[in-house]
Design a protein around this motif. Structure first.
Motif, short mmCIF file in Angstrom:
data_model
loop_
_atom_site.label_atom_id
_atom_site.label_comp_id
_atom_site.label_asym_id
_atom_site.label_seq_id
_atom_site.Cartn_x
_atom_site.Cartn_y
_atom_site.Cartn_z
N ASP A 124 52.68 27.48 58.82
CA ASP A 124 53.55 28.62 59.07
C ASP A 124 53.81 29.22 60.21
N GLY A 125 53.29 28.58 61.26
CA GLY A 125 53.57 29.05 62.84
C GLY A 125 53.04 30.32 62.90
N THR A 126 51.56 30.63 62.54
CA THR A 126 50.86 31.70 62.58
C THR A 126 50.49 32.13 63.85
N GLU A 127 49.82 33.46 64.12
CA GLU A 127 49.38 34.03 65.24
C GLU A 127 47.94 33.83 65.40
N VAL A 186 42.08 33.71 68.59
CA VAL A 186 40.90 33.11 68.68
C VAL A 186 40.15 33.56 69.93
N PRO A 187 40.46 33.97 71.18
CA PRO A 187 39.36 34.46 71.97
C PRO A 187 38.69 35.62 71.51
N ILE A 188 39.23 36.67 70.81
CA ILE A 188 38.63 37.86 70.14
C ILE A 188 37.60 37.28 69.29
N LEU A 189 38.18 36.50 68.24
CA LEU A 189 37.08 36.21 67.32
C LEU A 189 35.98 35.35 67.77
N GLY A 216 42.62 30.93 56.05
CA GLY A 216 43.57 31.93 55.44
C GLY A 216 45.04 31.56 56.20
N GLN A 217 45.12 30.49 56.90
CA GLN A 217 46.46 30.32 57.64
C GLN A 217 46.94 29.02 56.98
N GLY A 218 48.20 28.99 56.98
CA GLY A 218 48.83 27.79 56.61
C GLY A 218 48.79 27.66 55.19
N GLU A 219 48.90 26.20 54.67
CA GLU A 219 48.97 25.93 53.43
C GLU A 219 47.66 25.15 53.21
N MET A 220 46.30 25.61 53.23
CA MET A 220 45.39 24.79 52.73
C MET A 220 45.07 24.75 51.24
#
Length: 151
Positions: free
Chosen positions: A34-37, A42-45, A90-94
């Motif tokens: 989906d072209g997620t952010e 990632v650095p904060i996580l 939670g990202q994309g189409e898993m």
């Protein structure tokens, strides 16, 4: 108290399963469909994952890889990687046909490892309470005081 430990262990297993499922999603390319952010976060996580890994190292010190050298460093690095991977699900189409079995396997495996460690811990506590020595390995007659010589 045992139930709380069991719930924590199951949660730890689900978290590991989520991280593995996230890794599968990244490898297959479905996490970025989906072209997620997600990449921006990632650095904060990762920064949040490092202390989480250290806490998990302390909580699981008796049953999950207890004799691992440099345990704190290993778990802190694992937290650095695992938290961003766990949020990838939670990202994309898993596909739930892939994600759910991986999460279930992670939860069941950690619960089984914890149960084995908990039984060992209870047996050692009971032995210490009643003044018995617990033998970890039995090798036959030599453990009973006799000696067997092979010619």
């Amino acid at each position: 108290m045992v139930f709380l430990r069991l719930c924590g262990v199951a949660g730890f297993g689900v978290f590991l399963g989520l991280a593995i499922a996230g890794l599968v999603g990244i490898v297959t390319g479905r996490a970025f469909a989906d072209g997620t952010e997600w990449l921006a976060g990632v650095p904060i996580l990762a920064v949040f994952g490092m202390p989480l890994g250290a806490v998990v190292a302390w909580l699981t010190r008796r049953w999950f890889l207890p004799s691992t050298p440099r345990r704190w460093l290993l778990f802190t690095a694992a937290g650095l990687l695992a938290l961003p991977l766990a949020t990838t699900v939670g990202q994309g189409e898993m596909s739930n046909a892939v994600v759910f079995p991986i999460i279930a396997i992670g939860g069941i495996t950690t619960v089984m490892l914890w149960q084995r460690g908990f039984r060992r811990e209870v047996a050692q506590d009971q032995a210490a309470q009643y003044g018995r020595f617990v033998r970890r390995h039995s090798h036959g007659p030599q453990d009973r005081g006799g000696s067997r010589r092979w010619s």
